[in-house]
Write an enzyme that holds these catalytic residues in place. Structure first.
Site, short mmCIF file in Angstrom:
data_model
loop_
_atom_site.label_atom_id
_atom_site.label_comp_id
_atom_site.label_asym_id
_atom_site.label_seq_id
_atom_site.Cartn_x
_atom_site.Cartn_y
_atom_site.Cartn_z
N PRO A 9 -3.34 -5.48 -47.88
CA PRO A 9 -1.60 -5.89 -48.83
C PRO A 9 -1.18 -6.88 -48.52
CG PRO A 9 -2.42 -3.81 -48.52
CD PRO A 9 -3.61 -4.24 -47.23
N ASN A 10 -0.40 -6.88 -49.12
CA ASN A 10 0.69 -8.31 -49.24
C ASN A 10 0.60 -9.79 -49.04
OD1 ASN A 10 2.79 -7.11 -49.84
ND2 ASN A 10 2.10 -5.75 -48.42
N ARG A 17 5.94 -14.66 -47.63
CA ARG A 17 6.62 -14.06 -47.30
C ARG A 17 7.07 -13.80 -45.40
NH1 ARG A 17 1.87 -9.28 -44.97
NH2 ARG A 17 3.65 -7.45 -44.84
N TYR A 22 5.27 -14.79 -40.60
CA TYR A 22 3.95 -14.79 -40.62
C TYR A 22 4.02 -16.08 -40.52
CZ TYR A 22 4.04 -9.69 -41.10
OH TYR A 22 3.93 -8.60 -41.63
N ASN A 73 -8.26 -8.22 -41.99
CA ASN A 73 -7.34 -8.36 -41.62
C ASN A 73 -6.23 -6.92 -42.44
OD1 ASN A 73 -4.12 -7.63 -41.29
ND2 ASN A 73 -4.09 -10.06 -41.40
N ALA A 76 -0.75 -3.91 -43.55
CA ALA A 76 -0.04 -2.32 -43.20
C ALA A 76 -1.02 -1.31 -43.20
CB ALA A 76 1.16 -1.94 -44.12
N GLU A 97 -11.22 -7.19 -35.87
CA GLU A 97 -9.64 -6.97 -36.82
C GLU A 97 -9.08 -8.15 -36.51
OE1 GLU A 97 -7.94 -3.33 -37.85
OE2 GLU A 97 -6.10 -3.83 -36.28
N HIS A 99 -4.92 -10.06 -35.96
CA HIS A 99 -3.18 -10.16 -36.77
C HIS A 99 -2.48 -11.46 -36.70
CE1 HIS A 99 -3.18 -5.72 -38.25
NE2 HIS A 99 -4.54 -5.77 -36.88
N ARG A 106 6.05 -5.52 -31.57
CA ARG A 106 6.75 -4.98 -32.69
C ARG A 106 7.21 -3.91 -33.38
NH1 ARG A 106 4.18 -7.72 -38.46
NH2 ARG A 106 6.54 -7.92 -38.73
C1 DQA Z 1 0.17 -7.66 -40.30
C2 DQA Z 1 0.67 -6.97 -39.30
C3 DQA Z 1 1.09 -5.76 -39.72
O1 DQA Z 1 1.88 -4.87 -39.23
C4 DQA Z 1 1.56 -5.96 -41.71
O2 DQA Z 1 1.68 -4.85 -41.94
C5 DQA Z 1 1.09 -6.81 -42.32
C6 DQA Z 1 0.47 -8.16 -41.09
C7 DQA Z 1 -0.22 -8.83 -39.11
O3 DQA Z 1 -1.33 -10.35 -39.82
O4 DQA Z 1 0.23 -9.50 -38.19
O5 DQA Z 1 0.76 -7.09 -43.21
O6 DQA Z 1 -1.59 -7.12 -39.67
#
Ligand code: DQA
Length: 146
Positions: A9-10, A17, A22, A73, A76, A97, A99, A106
């Site tokens: 998501p996102n 964003r 990011y 990835n 959230a 995985e 990020h 964080r």
């Molecule tokens: C993320 C870190 C997550 O906490 C966040 O919700 C994201 C991006 C990252 O790539 O840093 O959507 O996965």
């Protein structure tokens, strides 16, 4: 070697964003750099993104039919989805995985990753390079398995 990259998501909003966290690289740019690195490492890379947990679950379940490894990835959902963590444990594929941000630097709720606990390894904090480092680690691992 065939690698399936799953973005949660996102992550489709990357580029605009929260750029202070990011960065400004877009998801298509990340996907192109993964395909290009994959080609130089002898791996084909397919990238998919969904904002829906069930869709991501279905892709994990089906992955072993067509892929040798997963690079994920889940955004959230990494911090909340026991279902995705169980799915990673249920399929016979190594998973790395990644990020973009350093989740350990964080908010406390980001410092636990259920899906990361089910992964072979985790790369966090290198921006888009987290994906490239993760792909290298996964391909090296798959090479050693052969
Ligand atoms: C993320 C870190 C997550 O906490 C966040 O919700 C994201 C991006 C990252 O790539 O840093 O959507 O996965």
């Amino acid at each position: 070697m065939r690698v399936l990259v799953l973005h949660g998501p996102n992550l489709n909003l990357l580029g605009s964003r929260e750029p202070a966290i990011y960065g400004t690289t877009t998801l298509p740019e990340i996907d192109r750099s993964l395909a290009s690195l994959g080609a130089s490492l002898g791996a084909s890379v397919e990238c998919r993104q969904s904002n829906h947990e069930g869709v991501l679950l279905d892709w994990v379940h089906q992955a072993a039919e067509s892929f040798d490894g997963l690079l994920v990835n889940f955004g959230a959902l990494s911090h909340s989805s026991l279902a995705l963590a169980d799915a990673l444990r249920a399929v016979p594929l190594p998973c790395v995985e990644v990020h973009l941000s350093n989740i350990h630097g964080r908010e406390p709720f980001r410092q636990l990753t259920h899906t990361g606990a089910a992964a072979l390894g985790l790369v966090s904090g290198f921006g888009p390079d987290s994906y490239l480092l993760g792909l290298r680690g996964l391909v090296d691992h798959l090479g050693r398995q052969r």
